[in-house]
Design an enzyme around this catalytic site. Structure first.
Site, mmCIF file in Angstrom:
data_model
loop_
_atom_site.group_PDB
_atom_site.id
_atom_site.type_symbol
_atom_site.label_atom_id
_atom_site.label_comp_id
_atom_site.label_asym_id
_atom_site.label_seq_id
_atom_site.Cartn_x
_atom_site.Cartn_y
_atom_site.Cartn_z
ATOM 1 N N HIS B 56 21.419 -20.449 49.955
ATOM 2 C CA HIS B 56 22.426 -21.457 50.325
ATOM 3 C C HIS B 56 24.210 -21.232 50.640
ATOM 4 O O HIS B 56 25.476 -21.645 50.587
ATOM 5 C CB HIS B 56 22.844 -21.513 48.388
ATOM 6 C CG HIS B 56 22.203 -21.897 47.198
ATOM 7 N ND1 HIS B 56 21.612 -21.503 46.372
ATOM 8 C CD2 HIS B 56 21.423 -22.988 47.099
ATOM 9 C CE1 HIS B 56 20.777 -21.522 45.824
ATOM 10 N NE2 HIS B 56 20.546 -23.093 45.770
ATOM 11 N N ASP B 185 24.802 -14.997 38.392
ATOM 12 C CA ASP B 185 24.573 -15.607 38.020
ATOM 13 C C ASP B 185 22.916 -16.705 38.575
ATOM 14 O O ASP B 185 22.538 -16.334 39.253
ATOM 15 C CB ASP B 185 24.733 -15.852 39.796
ATOM 16 C CG ASP B 185 24.315 -17.517 40.317
ATOM 17 O OD1 ASP B 185 23.881 -18.664 40.341
ATOM 18 O OD2 ASP B 185 25.227 -17.877 41.636
ATOM 19 N N MET B 186 22.686 -16.894 37.135
ATOM 20 C CA MET B 186 21.186 -17.042 36.792
ATOM 21 C C MET B 186 21.259 -19.179 37.084
ATOM 22 O O MET B 186 21.612 -19.579 35.993
ATOM 23 C CB MET B 186 20.705 -16.205 35.784
ATOM 24 C CG MET B 186 21.537 -16.898 34.447
ATOM 25 S SD MET B 186 21.855 -15.715 32.541
ATOM 26 C CE MET B 186 19.920 -16.325 32.009
ATOM 27 N N TRP B 237 11.199 -20.804 25.547
ATOM 28 C CA TRP B 237 11.662 -21.420 24.467
ATOM 29 C C TRP B 237 13.745 -20.877 24.446
ATOM 30 O O TRP B 237 14.152 -21.862 24.370
ATOM 31 C CB TRP B 237 11.386 -21.447 23.277
ATOM 32 C CG TRP B 237 11.050 -20.445 22.568
ATOM 33 C CD1 TRP B 237 12.422 -19.160 22.318
ATOM 34 C CD2 TRP B 237 10.082 -18.800 22.131
ATOM 35 N NE1 TRP B 237 11.802 -17.953 21.406
ATOM 36 C CE2 TRP B 237 10.509 -18.122 22.157
ATOM 37 C CE3 TRP B 237 8.859 -19.282 23.486
ATOM 38 C CZ2 TRP B 237 10.312 -16.254 21.755
ATOM 39 C CZ3 TRP B 237 8.246 -17.753 23.230
ATOM 40 C CH2 TRP B 237 8.348 -16.577 22.411
ATOM 41 N N LYS B 238 13.841 -19.708 25.034
ATOM 42 C CA LYS B 238 15.056 -19.393 24.851
ATOM 43 C C LYS B 238 15.828 -20.367 26.019
ATOM 44 O O LYS B 238 16.489 -20.943 26.580
ATOM 45 C CB LYS B 238 15.289 -17.874 25.399
ATOM 46 C CG LYS B 238 15.142 -17.539 23.904
ATOM 47 C CD LYS B 238 15.334 -16.160 23.614
ATOM 48 C CE LYS B 238 15.169 -15.647 22.304
ATOM 49 N NZ LYS B 238 15.401 -14.249 21.959
ATOM 50 N N GLY B 316 25.846 -8.499 40.486
ATOM 51 C CA GLY B 316 26.440 -8.253 41.989
ATOM 52 C C GLY B 316 26.666 -7.258 42.831
ATOM 53 O O GLY B 316 27.412 -7.247 43.749
#
Lengths: 345, 345
Positions: B56, B185-186, B237-238, B316
């Site tokens: 990114h 950051d996921m 499913w979560k 981080g």
């Protein structure tokens, strides 16, 4: 699994919700709850059972009473404001009953949102809120978006670690949907210990890996994982990292105990929680919002199921069916559990 | 993986951060960015690269320029306020550059938090924000808690489904830590397609299952998953349920496009994002907060690592080392990528 649930299920009986609530109410009065607090708390334990979350309803009630008797839950205490200002407040739960403290904090966050559009309450020194979804349903049915979480005692290792230093810190997101709600209520472990024990009892493997065996290999064998107690964070490093952040935020926003401090007490009390509400009436009109939700759910449910007979459900959808069913037929309860509860009065 | 990254890595060269930023800046000016916007946008792409988020940063820059040329990103446009009030606002990004729109929304959420304790901005009609962590670092270094997310084009199936109807909707939590930050950051898929392609290129299996093969079995074979395009939500499913809720909230809070609407456009533009900031100065003093964080991190890092030589890092933490290294030695860039970027000017 609740300590009050029997090791082996016995006979299942059906108890009408009203009867269950009345039994809970009487017991809570005897335990020193004021009348209105006994009524509200009995309602929460009953609603959780009606909605099918038995582990945090009927199956947990005897343990809740035990904790009152041990002095970890103080029925006479309630939350008091201790800090913050404007839309960001801090409350001290004073070790009062977790569900009542959490309900109060939810309602306070809704009040703050009514004034500011969004509101946040950090709640310290509180007790297990039972089912996190309770507060999501409450806020969302009132027209609010809800985001909330709690920290817990350490029960899950950090990613790459073998000893439990993280909580499974349940996280709730909720949004109004018609007169009901869409509610995602997720602990950050892939399975709870209760779920592992249930699979073990049925001698079934887990549908997906749930932890590590003694050789340090990912495993779907509930017994092997219960032996190592090395359960898996949901999403591996992702659930572990998120758990750490939720604990940091809960401790700071409430000026309350972090997971390591709760763990040092050996019993899970005086936990920290966060309640965020947003008042959607500050945004578009209700019809527009409901149309947006309808369209998203419609697209979601047009997914091609892997099982041709399957149906893709949204979070909270199954609760509606269970609720309807349990209200009609009574709440299914293990007979031994019901006998134990009745003996408390 | 960015379209501008070569299929096979060639020679890696080191480019000083300042030189990279200058090259980006000049190209953005030529693409019609105003001077200050070109400078800010060049800084974000450079910082992402310096921090090691090359996908990114440098590896995405040529594609970013391509999208400007296609008219999907409009350099002359910026966000305008369109709704909400008090601490809950809605902005229209007008298809302006995603990183600049997101930075503006972050700063606006911080402003709202300065007045109300907490603030929330819904941003519609914006573009890819590149690295979500950018906005978490920004807010947290300023003393704010940050929670934010974006929706995306559909790239992940619902739980129990085979076709992609959900986005991987990256979610960011950040908290100040000294002069730096703890930033989670996921994305809500276990792996990105870019990560799967990298494992495939190296002919390596995934460390944990990442999706389903053609037989519908959980698989750690990147090629098999790239064939079915049935990637795994983080936590099964979560992650799937959370993704749905984040899309619902992004669409409603911004009055913007949901994942199904973005998907209908075939290219991922006009996405919806949410930015929540909390001003910690409304709560305890900074020293108390930093002590709380220190103690939590200290306990977390006293975990017993599975690998005796291993170290348990917080979200981080590795960024700090990569940043220091890349600032000293230059940013590692594939030579073909750098040549491609330079040809844009």
């Amino acid at each position: 699994m609740s300590q009050s649930a029997p090791a082996q299920p016995t006979e299942t009986i059906r108890i009408p919700a009203q009867e269950m609530q009345q039994v809970f109410y009487k017991i809570l009065l005897q335990q020193g709850f004021q009348d209105n607090k006994a009524a509200r708390c009995a309602e929460i334990f009953t609603d959780n059972s009606v909605d099918g979350i038995y582990t945090h309803g009927i199956n947990r009630f005897a343990r809740f009473v035990e904790w009152i008797q041990r002095g970890w839950v103080k029925p006479e205490n309630g939350p008091v404001r201790k800090g913050g200002s404007h839309a960001l407040e801090q409350w001290d739960g004073q070790l009062g009953p977790g569900p009542l403290n959490a309900l109060h904090a939810t309602e306070r966050a809704m009040e703050l949102a009514r004034s500011h559009g969004i509101g946040c309450v950090g709640l310290s020194n509180t007790n297990h809120w039972m089912r996190g979804g309770t507060y999501g349903w409450k806020a969302a049915r009132g027209g609010f978006v809800f985001i909330g979480w709690t920290n817990t005692i350490a029960n899950m290792p950090a990613w790459g670690a073998v000893d439990a230093r993280l909580g499974n810190n349940p996280l709730v997101f909720a949004i109004p949907y018609g007169t009901e709600a869409i509610v995602m209520d997720m602990a950050l472990s892939q399975y709870s210990y209760g779920a592992l024990e249930q699979f073990k009892m049925k001698d079934q493997p887990l549908p997906v890996p749930g932890g590590y065996d003694a050789a340090g290999k990912l495993s779907s064998d509930p017994s092997a994982i219960l032996d190592t107690r090395r359960i898996l964070p949901a999403g591996y490093w992702k659930g572990a990292g998120l758990s750490l952040l939720l604990d940091l935020l809960a401790a700071i926003l409430s000026a309350g105990s972090a997971t390591h401090e709760i763990t040092a007490r050996e019993h899970e009390y005086a936990v920290s929680q966060v309640f965020i509400a947003m008042d959607l009436s500050f945004l578009q009109n209700r019809t527009f919002i409901q149309q947006t939700i309808e369209q998203i759910i419609q697209d979601y449910q047009s997914s091609i199921p892997e099982d041709p007979a399957g149906r893709i459900t949204y979070p909270g959808e199954r609760v509606l069916h269970t609720r309807e069913n349990n209200l009609r037929q009574g709440v299914p309860v293990d007979k031994v559990v019901w006998d134990t509860v009745q003996k408390l009065s």
